[in-house]
Design an enzyme around this catalytic site. Structure first.
Site, PDB file in Angstrom:
ATOM      1  N   GLY A  54       0.831  -1.199   0.000  1.00 49.95           N
ATOM      2  CA  GLY A  54       0.000   0.000   0.000  1.00 49.95           C
ATOM      3  C   GLY A  54       0.863   1.245   0.000  1.00 49.95           C
ATOM      4  CB  SER A  55       1.858   3.471  -2.381  1.00 53.43           C
ATOM      5  OG  SER A  55       0.784   3.531  -3.305  1.00 53.43           O
ATOM      6  NE  ARG A 321     -16.499  13.158   9.112  1.00 51.41           N
ATOM      7  CZ  ARG A 321     -15.322  12.898   8.587  1.00 51.41           C
ATOM      8  NH1 ARG A 321     -14.939  11.638   8.487  1.00 51.41           N
ATOM      9  NH2 ARG A 321     -14.542  13.847   8.155  1.00 51.41           N
ATOM     10  NE  ARG A 426     -11.916   8.614   9.627  1.00 55.90           N
ATOM     11  CZ  ARG A 426     -12.058   9.788   9.010  1.00 55.90           C
ATOM     12  NH1 ARG A 426     -11.629  10.890   9.562  1.00 55.90           N
ATOM     13  NH2 ARG A 426     -12.669   9.858   7.841  1.00 55.90           N
ATOM     14  CG  LEU A 432      -5.552  13.175   6.306  1.00 55.01           C
ATOM     15  CD1 LEU A 432      -5.376  14.609   5.812  1.00 55.01           C
ATOM     16  CD2 LEU A 432      -5.154  12.201   5.219  1.00 55.01           C
TER      17      LEU A 432
END
Lengths: 601, 282
Positions: A54-55, A321, A426, A432
């Protein structure tokens, strides 16, 4: 001839002339170029010390951390795409982390908000550590070159994010994720990280309880081969594409890591915890960032009413949210929305912020409005409805101190992992910093482990490779199959999951979905891809991804059925209350055998 | 309407024509159209796409020779641009090695990025523990270049790369170098400028095609000009490119205000190269 000589041809001939004239300086360049090939061997499938799958930000931070921890180790980042095509780039609003304590904010408050936002499914010690690391991460990213928006004093600028008690969401315009990704890429290049792009992880091999490597398919050539690694970091992102067309995430967010872990018999934790973002564009689900509300945007129903005042009057649009998402869906269900069925929507209005502010602080969402809804949100409100946005659940990780899974040598980070930071929901701005913080920890610990470990035996790895090699032949080699079969199934899976396991869940709908999943799985197994070419066979990639989505869907359904309470994003209309007595120390869905296990700390 | 797509299956190149009803695609983006063709007509058609919202850069392709970011291009815009043409030619990005159909090889680009050392090395007054300071003006100076999404559109349009890839890099690589060299937090901009000089900085021919089509409105050509000015200011002023630039400066600013074109070639190339070029022409 001469009248057909275009400007472009003229320029190109000029270039050739210039090239012929230029004094050659290529000797040194060639030597330099020769030292910087990215694949360590030409056979295509290397073995290495630390293998990162994964990048996105988590994978790139893990790679740098591993290199820093031990520069003698070979560290390779595997990605099924080019490194900057990840979900991280799509994050807009900002990155949480307390760096300004002058207004009474603290790591403890950040942790408290995170725990509360996650509806107490969060591990509280983990949340406090996470908040502490997050603060440090902001300065570190600034130091690495991330161009944060600045305040008048030249410090990193911050905005409000939903569910936060203080302002601590640091941002770079409304492209924070994009900027973070490219900062991480630059830093990875600086630290000599190697990439193996266009390689898809098909499976993970666990032998004698220990991770010995992965099976990779070189998408370019079609070669399927084992890669032995001393340690593996899974930074494969989330599985929100289980809702196929009603998600904000990229096409590639197909839970490849979670599915591989399930097949390998490891734990996939809290799979039912899928976050719905309140504001995706009506057509296609692409996100309108929370920053639109953070900056003062309001939500309106078809009566022109600012309906959030009936749900959370003290927070209005800035409530967490899950609450905003349910409020919107309730408006839609009760007939106070525009449109109908999957095209139903309410309005998000930012027009009162003025053109200048929108252009300066929210240019990206204005662009999305133009692209998907063909309108300018400087001039009028935009049509939105909730969209699946984040996977709180993920690969079970034992502690934030190591980001290690219970299998020695296997680590997970970012959205792919579940170390119970986000619990049942979350907070905006926490993804991030999760990727940044947990990526670094996983990389450091994977390097530490690799320095002491040997390669595994590789027996099972070879068996798995043979299995996948014949799988490719079986699925693509028959010359049978219709072009649309797989895509139709994918749409059906997404819609079935959305209607039965979406924002509102009930026992009967979930049972219905279980039958559907069984039917989908049978259809999936029978599907054949009419493309036998091994070279860049994207249809086969999509077939494998769809299999992973089916597996993740079934795991999520098990969790959602068993969790007979409402908590955070998981909202059971037949069990409206949170049930701490029975479910606070809840259970994890486990493995290929699919059974529920008790959560242990 | 028809889409002629340039195909490559790993061994041979060919063109394939797809016929599509206009009503099926006119509300879509170009990426939507490609997905429509793949999912309804030809599952073997290969291209790359990820975010579908113009931020990941995966879906650059060419339409009628010009590069577009497919998810960021509405079909109605193409109809307008090409005067309601009923046939479009779709090709992979130019100046890249094609792997399959519309998918190209990004590995050389990543290695070029590596050459310019894009990671920022901060001034010693800043620290990992306390971060950096930057004022609005300094921030504004670099924020445009940070919009680059590595989609490859500029590289596809680049005439210099089409002519000869061996001594030049993709325009976005220079933009990358400029963004970090021009950052107020950078300790030594020359860490990033020097490798551009040895990797073709002076070979840009100012055609500005990169600027014209960048979906993020970045001008790589201007960034190249910025790098050149910085290189000369810092003393990297030997060679053909700087000599050419200096000739303009002496004629236009210090001298008569008219460019002496007779002396220009000699001053740019030096006597021996000019003679050799003249000999080659015959």
């Amino acid at each position: 001839m001469s009248e057909q000589f275009t400007r472009r041809e003229f320029l190109q001939s000029a270039c050739i002339t210039m090239g012929a004239l230029a004094v050659s300086t290529t000797g040194a360049d060639k030597a330099f170029a020769a030292t910087s090939t990215s694949t360590p061997n030409t056979s295509g499938m290397p073995s290495c010390d630390v293998l990162i799958i994964g990048s996105g930000a988590a994978g790139l931070r893990a790679a740098v951390a591993a290199r820093k921890k031990n520069p003698n180790l070979s560290v390779v980042v595997v990605s099924k795409v080019m490194p900057t095509r990840s979900a991280t780039t799509m994050a807009e609003g900002g990155i949480n982390g307390v760096i300004d304590f002058s207004e009474g904010d603290s790591f403890e408050l950040h942790a408290k908000d995170t725990v509360k936002g996650g509806d107490f499914l969060v591990d509280q010690d983990t949340a406090l550590k996470f908040a502490t690391y997050a603060g440090a991460a902001i300065h570190e990213l600034d130091y690495l070159g991330m161009p944060f928006s600045r305040n008048a004093k030249g410090e990193v600028n911050k905005r409000y994010a939903g569910g936060a008690s203080k302002i601590r969401c640091n941002f770079a315009s409304d492209k924070t994720g994009h900027i973070l990704t490219h900062t991480c890429l630059d830093d990875a290049l600086k630290h000599g990280v190697k990439f193996l792009m266009d390689h898809h992880m098909l499976d993970l091999s666990i032998e004698n309880g220990r991770c010995e490597g992965v099976v990779l398919r070189n998408i370019r050539t079609g070669d399927i081969a084992p890669v032995r690694a001393k340690s593996v970091v899974l930074a494969t992102g989330g599985y929100t594409r289980v809702f196929w067309n009603r998600t904000s995430t990229p096409f590639i967010a197909t839970g490849d890591g979670a599915a591989a872990v399930l097949r390998a018999g490891l734990v996939f934790k809290d799979p039912e915890m899928l976050q719905f973002h309140p504001t995706g564009v009506c057509h296609g689900g692409t996100l309108i960032t929370e920053a639109a509300r953070g900056e003062g945007g309001i939500l309106l129903n078809n009566q022109g009413e600012r309906f959030m005042k009936r749900y959370v009057p003290n927070k209005m649009e800035l409530a967490p949210r899950d609450i905003v998402a349910r409020s919107i869906e309730t408006e839609i269900r009760e007939g106070r929305a525009f449109g109908h069925d999957m095209e139903a929507y309410v309005l998000l209005d930012v027009t009162h912020l003025g053109k200048e502010k929108i252009m300066r602080d929210l240019p990206q969402i204005r662009h999305i409005g133009m692209l998907f809804e063909n309108m300018d949100l400087v001039e009028k409100p935009i049509a939105i409805r909730p969209t699946a946005h984040y996977s709180m659940g993920g690969i079970h990780v034992t502690s934030i101190d190591t980001m290690a899974t219970p299998a020695p040598g296997l680590y997970a980070a970012g959205e792919a992992a579940c170390v119970s930071i986000h619990g049942a929901n979350r907070l905006g701005g926490n993804s991030l910093c999760d990727a940044t913080v947990t990526g670094k920890i996983a990389g450091t610990n994977a390097a530490e482990y690799a320095a002491k470990a040997d390669f595994g035996a590789g027996k099972r790895l070879n068996d798995l490779t043979l299995k996948w090699t014949s799988h490719f032949k079986e699925i693509t080699g028959s010359g049978k199959g219709n072009v649309n079969d797989m895509y139709a199934l994918r749409e059906e899976l997404g819609a079935a999951n959305w209607y039965n396991m979406g924002i509102f869940r009930t026992e009967s709908k979930l049972l219905e979905l279980a039958d559907k999943h069984a039917e989908f799985q049978a259809r999936y197994n029978a599907i054949r891809i009419p493309n036998a070419n091994p070279v860049f066979n994207t249809a086969y990639t999509e077939y494998v991804e769809l299999g992973n989505l089916l597996l993740a869907s079934r795991a999520a359904l098990m969790g959602a059925t068993a969790r007979k309470e409402s908590r955070g994003s998981h909202y059971r209309e037949d069990y409206l209350k949170r049930d701490d007595a029975n479910f606070l120390d809840w259970k994890d869905v486990v493995v290929g055998q699919f059974k529920i296990e008790e959560r242990k700390y | 309407m028809k889409f002629i797509i340039d195909r490559f299956d790993g061994k041979k190149n060919y063109q394939q024509t797809y016929t599509v009803e206009k009503k099926d695609i006119e509300a879509l983006t170009l990426l939507g159209t490609l997905l429509f063709i793949k999912q309804h007509q030809d599952i073997t058609l290969n291209f790359t796409a990820s975010c579908r919202m113009a931020i990941c850069g995966a879906c650059g392709v060419r339409v009628n020779g010009h590069a577009y970011l497919a998810c960021d291009t509405k079909m109605t815009e193409l109809f307008e641009e090409y005067k309601d043409a009923d046939t479009f030619r779709i090709s992979p990005l130019s100046n890249y090695t094609v792997i399959s159909d519309l998918a190209v090889d990004w590995e050389p680009s990543i290695e070029n990025l590596r050459k310019v050392k894009p990671g920022l090395v901060a001034k010693s007054e800043f620290s990992e523990k306390e971060g950096c300071r930057q004022n609005q003006e300094e921030y504004d100076r670099i924020v445009g270049q940070w919009d680059c999404i590595l989609c490859g559109v500029c590289a596809s349009e680049c005439n210099k790369l089409s002519a000869d890839r061996s001594d030049y890099m993709e325009p976005f690589v220079y933009t990358r170098a400029w963004k970090v060299a021009n950052d107020s937090r950078t300790k030594d901009p020359m860490i990033h400028v020097k490798p551009t000089v040895t990797n073709g900085l002076w070979n840009c021919v100012h055609c500005h095609e990169c600027t014209n089509r960048c979906p993020k409105h970045i001008s790589a050509a201007e960034d190249i000009a910025g790098l050149r000015a910085m290189a000369m200011r810092k003393g990297l002023n030997s060679g053909v490119g700087p000599a050419h630039a200096k000739s303009f400066y002496t004629d236009l600013v210090e001298d008569s205000g008219r460019l002496n074109e007779i002396r220009l070639a000699l001053r740019t190339e030096g006597m021996s190269t000019a003679l050799r070029a003249a000999a080659n022409k015959e």
